[in-house]
Design an enzyme around this catalytic site. Structure first.
Site, short mmCIF file in Angstrom:
data_model
loop_
_atom_site.label_atom_id
_atom_site.label_comp_id
_atom_site.label_asym_id
_atom_site.label_seq_id
_atom_site.Cartn_x
_atom_site.Cartn_y
_atom_site.Cartn_z
N ALA A 1 -72.40 32.65 35.17
CA ALA A 1 -73.20 31.93 36.16
C ALA A 1 -72.33 30.78 36.66
O ALA A 1 -71.39 30.35 35.99
CB ALA A 1 -74.47 31.42 35.50
N GLY B 1 -72.96 35.09 32.16
CA GLY B 1 -73.79 35.93 33.05
C GLY B 1 -73.14 37.26 33.38
O GLY B 1 -73.83 38.22 33.72
N GLU C 1 -71.51 30.15 26.36
CA GLU C 1 -72.44 29.09 26.73
C GLU C 1 -72.50 27.92 25.77
O GLU C 1 -72.58 26.76 26.20
CB GLU C 1 -73.86 29.67 26.93
N1 COA Z 1 -68.50 29.10 37.50
C1 COA Z 1 -67.91 28.51 38.55
N2 COA Z 1 -66.62 28.67 38.88
C2 COA Z 1 -65.89 29.48 38.10
C3 COA Z 1 -66.43 30.13 36.98
C4 COA Z 1 -67.80 29.91 36.69
N3 COA Z 1 -68.42 30.52 35.68
N4 COA Z 1 -65.45 30.85 36.40
C5 COA Z 1 -64.35 30.66 37.12
N5 COA Z 1 -64.59 29.84 38.15
C6 COA Z 1 -63.66 29.36 39.18
C7 COA Z 1 -62.73 28.30 38.62
O1 COA Z 1 -63.36 27.04 38.64
C8 COA Z 1 -61.57 28.39 39.59
O2 COA Z 1 -61.91 27.71 40.79
P1 COA Z 1 -60.82 26.78 41.56
O3 COA Z 1 -59.74 27.75 41.95
O4 COA Z 1 -61.60 26.24 42.69
O5 COA Z 1 -60.37 25.79 40.55
C9 COA Z 1 -61.51 29.86 39.91
O6 COA Z 1 -62.77 30.40 39.55
C10 COA Z 1 -60.45 30.60 39.09
O7 COA Z 1 -60.68 30.33 37.73
P2 COA Z 1 -59.55 29.77 36.74
O8 COA Z 1 -60.25 29.07 35.63
O9 COA Z 1 -58.52 29.00 37.50
O10 COA Z 1 -58.92 31.16 36.26
P3 COA Z 1 -58.16 31.43 34.88
O11 COA Z 1 -57.58 32.78 35.04
O12 COA Z 1 -57.24 30.30 34.53
O13 COA Z 1 -59.30 31.45 33.76
C11 COA Z 1 -61.46 32.07 32.84
C12 COA Z 1 -60.27 32.46 33.74
C13 COA Z 1 -62.51 33.19 32.99
C14 COA Z 1 -60.98 32.03 31.40
C15 COA Z 1 -62.01 30.70 33.28
O14 COA Z 1 -62.21 30.71 34.68
C16 COA Z 1 -63.33 30.36 32.62
O15 COA Z 1 -63.35 29.98 31.45
N6 COA Z 1 -64.45 30.46 33.37
C17 COA Z 1 -65.75 30.10 32.90
C18 COA Z 1 -66.31 31.15 31.97
C19 COA Z 1 -67.65 30.72 31.43
O16 COA Z 1 -67.76 29.81 30.64
N7 COA Z 1 -68.69 31.42 31.85
C20 COA Z 1 -70.04 31.18 31.38
C21 COA Z 1 -70.75 30.23 32.25
S1 COA Z 1 -72.34 29.86 31.62
#
Ligand code: COA
Length: 257
Positions: A62, A107, A130
């Site tokens: 999410a 999500g 989460e």
């Molecule tokens: N919500 C909002 N934005 C998100 C997102 C999320 N759940 N997951 C990724 N993004 C965005 C990042 O903020 C980034 O945006 P930016 O380019 O404007 O900074 C873009 O997507 C790319 O993500 P990034 O973190 O740079 O990629 P990465 O390859 O280094 O890492 C993940 C990938 C999946 C490990 C990392 O994005 C992450 O931990 N995301 C959140 C996962 C999460 O906790 N989900 C549960 C939410 S309740």
């Protein structure tokens, strides 16, 4: 467009398309997903739906940027909306396959768990991060994950916020197959086509009996099955297929009637 939709050979391909945010689900994307699912359900030409993500993620959760300033009331509405959309996927009359092409976190893991069958590419990653963000899973993770992998493994994954790879997801039964990334869509489309060649009323009755039975005791579940079995005997497909069998022939195309 936050969600792409196309239909080929009775298969609806629904692609979450917000790759710049790793397909994170905000309200707009959830609404478009909701519409795509309704479209696939309503279209008589669609027999099977496939859900995947554009770019390197399936869905990375999410949208954290949208949720960060939520109060409890907004959080409840957002959680309930996500749950409604995912419940619609789960209870769709037609089979839904998740083609998990990359990150399926929060999500995203919950979205693939609302689908009937999960196939992963080797670089897929799963997890419920989460509690590391100070919240619980909110789109069904506390309910579907233990039903799929058992309470102990689900609690371990949710309490640790640990991310697991595709092979571990296969080992614990979270996905039913792992294939090389470049073969993922072909594998999923072949699986969907195989399902689409069978009698669709029987496929849908089977899905309904399985889903209802999983929420019931076995006596009630077997009653659902008896009902589903009976319904099939009112179809031309059953008459055609069984008569063909006794003639030592096979139905080449079901009428789905
Ligand atoms: N919500 C909002 N934005 C998100 C997102 C999320 N759940 N997951 C990724 N993004 C965005 C990042 O903020 C980034 O945006 P930016 O380019 O404007 O900074 C873009 O997507 C790319 O993500 P990034 O973190 O740079 O990629 P990465 O390859 O280094 O890492 C993940 C990938 C999946 C490990 C990392 O994005 C992450 O931990 N995301 C959140 C996962 C999460 O906790 N989900 C549960 C939410 S309740």
């Amino acid at each position: 467009m936050g969600v792409l939709y196309e239909v080929n050979n009775h298969i609806a391909l629904i692609t979450v398309n917000r790759p710049e945010a790793l397909n994170a689900l905000n309200t707009e994307v959830l609404q478009e997903l909701d519409q795509a699912v309704s479209r696939a359900e309503a279209d008589g030409d669609v027999y099977v739906a496939v859900i995947t993500g554009a770019g390197k993620a399936f869905v990375a959760g999410a949208d954290i940027s949208q949720m960060k300033d939520f109060g409890a009331v907004e959080a409840k509405a957002f959680g309930e909306y996500g749950n409604r959309v995912f419940a619609r996927i789960e209870s769709m009359s037609k089979p839904v396959i998740a083609a998990v092409n990359g990150y399926a976190l929060g999500g995203g893991c919950e979205l693939c768990m609302a689908c009937d069958i999960r196939i992963a590419g080797t670089k897929a990653k799963f997890g419920q991060p989460e509690v590391g963000l100070g919240i619980t899973p909110g789109f069904g993770g506390t309910q579907r994950l233990p039903r799929i992998v058992g309470a102990s493994k689900a609690k371990e994954l949710i309490f640790t916020a640990e991310t697991i790879g595709a092979e571990e997801a296969l080992r614990i039964g979270l996905v039913s197959k792992v294939v090389p990334d470049e073969e993922l869509m072909d594998t999923v489309m072949e699986l969907a086509a195989k399902i689409a060649r069978n009698a669709q009323i029987a496929v849908r009755q089977s899905k309904d009996a399985i889903n209802r039975g999983l929420q019931s005791d076995i006596v009630t579940g077997l009653a659902y099955e008896a009902q589903a079995f009976a319904v099939c005997f009112s179809t031309e497909d059953q008459k055609d297929a069984m008569s063909a069998f006794v003639r030592k022939e096979k139905v080449t195309a079901f009428k789905n009637k």
